[in-house]
Design a protein around this motif. Structure first.
Motif, PDB file in Angstrom:
ATOM      1  N   LEU A 181       0.832  -1.206   0.000  1.00 55.87           N
ATOM      2  CA  LEU A 181       0.000   0.000   0.000  1.00 55.87           C
ATOM      3  C   LEU A 181       0.864   1.252   0.000  1.00 55.87           C
ATOM      4  O   LEU A 181       2.003   1.222   0.464  1.00 55.87           O
ATOM      5  N   ASP A 237      11.190  -0.975   5.624  1.00 51.98           N
ATOM      6  CA  ASP A 237       9.896  -1.616   5.329  1.00 51.98           C
ATOM      7  C   ASP A 237       9.833  -3.001   5.949  1.00 51.98           C
ATOM      8  O   ASP A 237       8.814  -3.400   6.520  1.00 51.98           O
ATOM      9  N   VAL A 295       3.767   0.595   2.534  1.00 52.37           N
ATOM     10  CA  VAL A 295       3.442  -0.316   3.632  1.00 52.37           C
ATOM     11  C   VAL A 295       3.267  -1.706   3.032  1.00 52.37           C
ATOM     12  O   VAL A 295       2.406  -1.907   2.176  1.00 52.37           O
ATOM     13  N   ASP A 333      -9.479   4.838   2.964  1.00 53.40           N
ATOM     14  CA  ASP A 333     -10.321   6.021   3.187  1.00 53.40           C
ATOM     15  C   ASP A 333     -11.716   5.685   2.656  1.00 53.40           C
ATOM     16  O   ASP A 333     -11.974   5.745   1.456  1.00 53.40           O
ATOM     17  N   ALA A 393      -3.525  -2.957   9.998  1.00 53.14           N
ATOM     18  CA  ALA A 393      -2.601  -2.043   9.307  1.00 53.14           C
ATOM     19  C   ALA A 393      -3.102  -1.718   7.897  1.00 53.14           C
ATOM     20  O   ALA A 393      -2.943  -0.590   7.414  1.00 53.14           O
ATOM     21  N   ASN A 437       9.475  -2.609   9.740  1.00 53.23           N
ATOM     22  CA  ASN A 437       8.120  -2.199  10.129  1.00 53.23           C
ATOM     23  C   ASN A 437       7.182  -3.396  10.194  1.00 53.23           C
ATOM     24  O   ASN A 437       6.364  -3.503  11.104  1.00 53.23           O
ATOM     25  N   ARG A 495      -6.410   0.486   8.182  1.00 52.04           N
ATOM     26  CA  ARG A 495      -6.097   1.821   8.692  1.00 52.04           C
ATOM     27  C   ARG A 495      -5.769   2.790   7.555  1.00 52.04           C
ATOM     28  O   ARG A 495      -5.976   3.995   7.671  1.00 52.04           O
ATOM     29  N   GLU A 496      -5.222   2.256   6.461  1.00 47.79           N
ATOM     30  CA  GLU A 496      -4.811   3.100   5.330  1.00 47.79           C
ATOM     31  C   GLU A 496      -5.956   3.377   4.357  1.00 47.79           C
ATOM     32  O   GLU A 496      -5.809   4.171   3.441  1.00 47.79           O
ATOM     33  N   ASP A 536       0.936   4.811   1.810  1.00 46.47           N
ATOM     34  CA  ASP A 536       0.282   5.512   2.925  1.00 46.47           C
ATOM     35  C   ASP A 536       0.089   6.995   2.595  1.00 46.47           C
ATOM     36  O   ASP A 536       0.455   7.459   1.510  1.00 46.47           O
ATOM     37  N   ALA A 537      -0.492   7.749   3.535  1.00 49.45           N
ATOM     38  CA  ALA A 537      -0.843   9.162   3.297  1.00 49.45           C
ATOM     39  C   ALA A 537       0.373  10.020   2.971  1.00 49.45           C
ATOM     40  O   ALA A 537       0.293  10.983   2.218  1.00 49.45           O
ATOM     41  N   SER A 538       1.537   9.660   3.552  1.00 49.04           N
ATOM     42  CA  SER A 538       2.742  10.477   3.323  1.00 49.04           C
ATOM     43  C   SER A 538       3.545  10.010   2.106  1.00 49.04           C
ATOM     44  O   SER A 538       4.635  10.500   1.856  1.00 49.04           O
TER      45      SER A 538
END
Length: 415
Positions: free
Chosen positions: A48, A382, A56, A69, A63, A385, A66-67, A50-52
């Motif tokens: 994925l 990565d 991920v 929307d 997890a 994480n 959460r990403e 992520d917002a920044s």
């Protein structure tokens, strides 16, 4: 005849009845289908953005969700379900979504037969009671000191995850870490706070097999004056402060009007004396290491280094709390309140090491630590994480076993 009363705005649309039931079920099934392929022994990792703009790579249900929307309220409820599972249990975030989606799918047939939704909900509540009764019957007590049994239980939660290929490594780290921070409350109760007192430090480089649990604390800081202060101290006496060791500045813009030139020297002298007194109060207890959460002035650094004391400044509050738990020190607000009982003597070694391009301070080999650090090594951020996410799940399972000391039999059979 009365004119109709408009409650909603013209732009809003209200829907009800069977059409909405089907829409909610479809939305929940869509969320379940997104992460269905991340469950089981042939589970796949999802990649994925992520917002920044970071990447991920994971198969952890929470997890992934959460990403996302999402706009549909039923789909949002499914994501909240996964988040609650993660906070309360720590594992099974994918399972609850898949199970929830399947339960709604099965309920769709009953809605088609004109069953009222409250009747279906009551039936599911009755099924929950029966399931809990069956679980209570087949649950078995666990001896938390039996290492093979504990390993089997913890491994059952990471058997389908990325780190399962590394054998017992993650399970061993999770059991060791949770055993260190566990506190007996009496009457068979045990508190294990993995959020506050276990820190996971990810350092890229090396191999995953180099990961270990430190009996103490590690943080990304160096001593204030590397040339003058010692970077290695055996059996250090540690003082922890959460006040600045520097001259107190005015809260707002402060103006001082000096008439004579000598007054400036008097002002500087007062400042020096204030810092000297503060350092004298600290040095009275003969510490080897002083750590403060706030600033430490150059003059204070001079007095401390002259006395052979190492100092670290601007440490995070959470790290300071962990050091206090690990070495038995008490965090003090004012240097003039320092007592012998506030000095931490439980640490076996203080050392600053360079790993890669950065310096890390280690306070390790503690006698009876109630806080620890898990040092994770690996090829990339990565990868680390994802290993951290797997480790958090494993630690949550180990925490639950230590706290309840009772396990559902399937956990062992599954392994």
């Amino acid at each position: 005849m009365h004119a109709p009363v408009l409650v909603l705005r013209d732009s809003l649309k209200r829907e009800s009845g069977r059409k909405v039931h089907h829409a909610n079920i479809q939305a929940a099934k869509a969320v379940a289908d997104i992460i269905r392929t991340t469950l089981g022994p042939r589970s796949m990792l999802k990649m994925l953005l992520d917002a920044s703009g970071g990447i991920v790579v994971t198969n952890d249900g929470n997890a992934i969700l959460r990403e996302l929307d999402l706009a549909h309220p039923a789909a949002k409820s499914m994501i909240k379900l996964s988040r609650t599972q993660d906070e309360e249990v720590g594992d099974g975030t994918t399972s609850v979504i898949v199970l929830g989606g399947e339960m709604l799918h099965v309920a769709e047939a009953f809605i088609e037969k004109n069953y009222h939704p409250t009747v279906i909900c009551r039936a599911y509540s009755k099924a929950l009671e029966d399931a809990i009764a069956v679980i209570d019957k087949i649950a078995m007590s666990i001896d938390v000191n039996d290492r093979p049994t504990m390993l089997g239980l913890v491994k059952s939660c990471i058997g389908t995850k990325f780190t399962s290929q590394f054998g017992d490594l993650i399970a061993d780290l999770a059991i060791d870490a949770t055993s260190i921070v566990g506190v007996d409350l009496g009457q068979g109760m045990r508190e294990v706070d993995i959020k506050k007192y276990i820190k996971v430090e990810k350092v890229p480089g090396g191999q995953l097999e180099d990961s270990k649990v430190l009996k103490g604390v590690m943080f990304n800081k160096d001593v204030v004056a590397p040339g003058k202060m010692k970077r290695k101290i055996v059996n250090p006496r540690i003082i922890l402060l959460d006040c600045p060791v520097e001259y107190k500045k005015g809260e707002n813009q402060t103006n001082a009007e000096l008439v004579r030139e000598e007054d400036w020297e008097v002002l500087l002298k007062m400042e020096e004396e204030y810092i000297e007194n503060m350092c004298a109060q600290i040095l009275k207890l003969k510490p080897d290491l002083v750590i403060t959460e706030k600033g430490l002035s150059d003059l204070a650094c001079h007095y401390l280094s002259k006395a052979g004391v190492s100092a670290i400044r601007r440490l995070r509050k959470t790290d300071n709390n962990r050091i206090a738990k690990a070495c038995g020190a008490t965090i003090v607000n004012r240097p003039d309140e320092l007592q012998e009982s506030d000095v931490g003597t439980g640490a076996g070694l203080f050392e600053v090491k360079k790993i890669g391009d950065e310096f890390f301070a280690f306070i390790v080999d503690c006698k009876d630590p109630k806080a620890c650090t898990v040092l994770l090594r690996g090829a990339s951020k990565d990868l680390l994480n994802e290993v951290e996410r797997n480790l958090q799940d494993a630690m949550s399972v180990a925490r639950n076993i230590l706290r309840i000391q009772n396990s559902f039999l399937v956990g062992v059979l599954q392994n």
